[in-house]
Design an enzyme around this catalytic site. Structure first.
Site, mmCIF file in Angstrom:
data_model
loop_
_atom_site.group_PDB
_atom_site.id
_atom_site.type_symbol
_atom_site.label_atom_id
_atom_site.label_comp_id
_atom_site.label_asym_id
_atom_site.label_seq_id
_atom_site.Cartn_x
_atom_site.Cartn_y
_atom_site.Cartn_z
ATOM 1 C CE1 TYR A 168 37.920 37.747 34.506
ATOM 2 C CE2 TYR A 168 37.508 38.450 32.253
ATOM 3 C CZ TYR A 168 38.146 38.626 33.471
ATOM 4 O OH TYR A 168 39.013 39.682 33.637
ATOM 5 C CE LYS A 219 37.077 40.511 36.396
ATOM 6 N NZ LYS A 219 37.662 40.924 37.692
#
Ligand SMILES: NC(=O)c1ccc[n+]([C@@H]2O[C@H](COP(=O)([O-])OP(=O)(O)OC[C@H]3O[C@@H](n4cnc5c(N)ncnc54)[C@H](O)[C@@H]3O)[C@@H](O)[C@H]2O)c1
Length: 304
Positions: free
Chosen positions: A171, A175
């Protein structure tokens, strides 16, 4: 009543729940017609349901706004192309794209499976790239036809992308990638009338409920400010998605509760130049001297 987004058409991905839902309602309240995209998946990305997107469309219509549902997967070419086509076929234009959809598959790196890596990189990073690419192709065609748009893109990063987050290697990488994509898109698309910015939000949604339940709870007193309500993030997103933010592009904002923070990114710190190749020992000695005069990095979320 006139709104900040009167006459504009906004697409919000992952708008069936959480932050995306709040953004869709907030855009509609400011006069935008909204394409509410959501695949209706579980918190780990499994399954699919048309229910959440349709529910938000009904909420917007009940409040007197205009909205249409789109149930495609934004990380596929078909899903992204049909998302843009839904805006154009239904409302005849597209002004704002809010990339927001995503899910988590958290694990420490040593246990992180290739499928968990791929799924999370795919939904966030490819799920930002494909809608952006299809919307940008439309806006470039408009600009070339002499109808330069006042187009806006708001991407969704995270504190995990800015600083890193323990247990979220997939993640955090996705991101952080979204921040790089935002910089490039802002630089490439400005000439076509497109401004591109990113937010790093924090709010109480099913994505954060498990981790931050206590910190994010709603106040007992219903009259008190519910600091972690997703709707607190949406006003900045609406402004970044409106014509009113003219001149603001390639920027990253943290948005949480009543606070808006401009994030300042990588920039050169202390440097040394020998004018020739260092030996490894010299390079190490120089690096240590430079580090002594450099700002220490901000801590990674969850680091011991
Ligand atoms: N909640 C927070 O505090 C927080 C913090 C940082 C970043 N974010 C980011 O904000 C965004 C929204 O998160 P949230 O907290 O509202 O989570 P959420 O789970 O409530 O909402 C995400 C929505 O995206 C949809 N979705 C997932 N994959 C999709 C796909 N392939 N195509 C279309 N829709 C899809 C889901 O069905 C869901 O409705 C995410 O990008 C998340 O990473 C949230």
């Amino acid at each position: 009543m006139s709104g900040l987004c009167d006459g504009r058409v906004t697409v919000v991905t992952g708008a069936g729940r959480g932050l995306g839902r709040a953004h869709a309602l907030a855009f509609a309240a400011e006069g935008a017609k909204v394409v509410v995209n959501d695949l209706g998946v579980a918190p780990d990305g499994a399954g699919a349901s048309a229910g959440p997107a349709q529910q938000v469309v009904e909420e917007i219509r009940a409040a007197g706004g205009e909205a249409v549902a789109h149930g495609g997967d934004i990380a596929t070419t078909d899903g992204a192309a049909s998302l843009v086509a839904t805006a154009l076929d239904t409302y005849g234009r597209l002004d704002t794209l809010v990339n927001n959809a995503g899910f988590l598959r958290d694990r420490m790196l040593v246990n992180l499976g290739e499928d968990e890596w791929d799924a999370v990189i795919r939904v966030h990073l490819k799920g930002h790239f494909l809608p952006l690419r299809h919307a940008a192709a439309h806006w470039r065609a408009e600009a070339k036809a002499g109808r330069t748009p006042v187009a806006r893109v708001v991407n969704t990063s995270s504190g995990a992308g800015l600083l890193g987050s323990v247990g979220q290697g997939n993640y955090s990488a996705a991101k952080a990638g979204i921040l790089g994509l935002t910089s490039v898109a802002a630089a490439e698309l400005g000439r076509y009338g497109v401004q591109v910015n990113a937010i790093a939000p924090a709010a109480r949604t099913r994505m954060t409920e498990a981790t931050f339940a206590g910190d994010m709870a709603a106040p007992d007193d219903p009259a008190a400010f519910d600091a972690m309500a997703p709707a607190n993030v949406s006003p900045l997103v609406v402004w970044l998605g409106s014509a009113a933010c003219a001149g603001v592009t390639g920027r990253v904002f943290e948005a949480e509760a009543g606070r808006i923070t401009v994030m300042e990114g990588w920039r050169p710190g202390p440097a040394a130049d020998k004018g020739a190749r260092w030996t490894p020992a010299e390079a190490g000695e120089t690096a240590r001297k430079l580090l002594a005069g450099a700002e220490p990095p901000q801590p990674v979320y969850g680091a011991p």
